[in-house]
Write a protein that holds these residues in place. Sequence first.
Motif, short mmCIF file in Angstrom:
data_model
loop_
_atom_site.label_atom_id
_atom_site.label_comp_id
_atom_site.label_asym_id
_atom_site.label_seq_id
_atom_site.Cartn_x
_atom_site.Cartn_y
_atom_site.Cartn_z
N LEU A 9 19.76 -51.24 33.68
CA LEU A 9 18.80 -51.69 34.69
C LEU A 9 18.01 -52.89 34.20
CD1 LEU A 9 17.50 -48.27 36.04
CD2 LEU A 9 19.04 -49.87 37.19
N LEU A 10 17.71 -52.95 32.92
CA LEU A 10 17.00 -54.10 32.37
C LEU A 10 17.84 -55.37 32.52
CD1 LEU A 10 15.39 -52.56 29.16
CD2 LEU A 10 14.24 -53.22 31.29
N VAL A 11 19.13 -55.25 32.33
CA VAL A 11 20.02 -56.40 32.54
C VAL A 11 20.04 -56.78 34.02
CG1 VAL A 11 22.40 -57.23 32.39
CG2 VAL A 11 21.44 -55.86 30.52
N LEU A 12 20.09 -55.77 34.88
CA LEU A 12 20.14 -56.03 36.33
C LEU A 12 18.86 -56.71 36.83
CD1 LEU A 12 21.94 -52.87 37.70
CD2 LEU A 12 22.75 -55.24 37.81
N GLU A 13 17.75 -56.51 36.13
CA GLU A 13 16.52 -57.19 36.55
C GLU A 13 16.68 -58.70 36.50
OE1 GLU A 13 12.47 -54.83 35.99
OE2 GLU A 13 13.48 -55.22 34.06
N LEU A 58 24.83 -51.41 47.03
CA LEU A 58 24.68 -52.61 46.21
C LEU A 58 26.04 -53.12 45.75
CD1 LEU A 58 21.64 -51.48 44.03
CD2 LEU A 58 21.63 -53.32 45.74
N ARG A 59 26.90 -52.21 45.31
CA ARG A 59 28.23 -52.60 44.83
C ARG A 59 29.07 -53.21 45.94
NH1 ARG A 59 31.31 -48.24 41.46
NH2 ARG A 59 31.56 -47.41 43.53
N LEU A 65 19.72 -56.09 45.39
CA LEU A 65 18.79 -55.47 44.46
C LEU A 65 17.58 -56.38 44.32
CD1 LEU A 65 18.16 -53.13 42.61
CD2 LEU A 65 19.46 -54.27 40.81
N ASP A 66 16.60 -56.16 45.18
CA ASP A 66 15.38 -56.95 45.13
C ASP A 66 14.31 -56.21 44.33
OD1 ASP A 66 14.68 -54.94 46.91
OD2 ASP A 66 14.46 -56.29 48.62
N ILE A 73 13.88 -47.65 42.04
CA ILE A 73 14.89 -47.10 41.13
C ILE A 73 14.25 -46.72 39.80
CG2 ILE A 73 16.95 -47.67 39.79
CD1 ILE A 73 17.83 -49.37 42.27
N LEU A 74 13.40 -47.60 39.29
CA LEU A 74 12.74 -47.32 38.01
C LEU A 74 11.81 -46.11 38.10
CD1 LEU A 74 12.07 -50.95 36.78
CD2 LEU A 74 13.76 -49.33 35.88
#
Length: 80
Positions: A9-13, A58-59, A65-66, A73-74
Amino acid sequence: QLDDLVEVLLVLESNPSSPSHLNESFRLIHSIKGAAAMMGLDSISLLTHHLENHFERLRSGLSILDRPLMNLILKCVDFL
């Protein structure tokens, strides 16, 4: 699995449309859902089912993913 999910998730941010990271998030959530269901943890199973649905959208490109969705999600991950 939760630690791995947080890392993804950190990468997706910073790269919210990364197909490999969206797929990895979906896979991790799916695994958590299955484990929770097997142990009879219904509330966790239900929450991860909803998360899984979000990541499927999303996929497939039906959703993006805003920031508000990432915050939600977090919060769900914090609950888990």
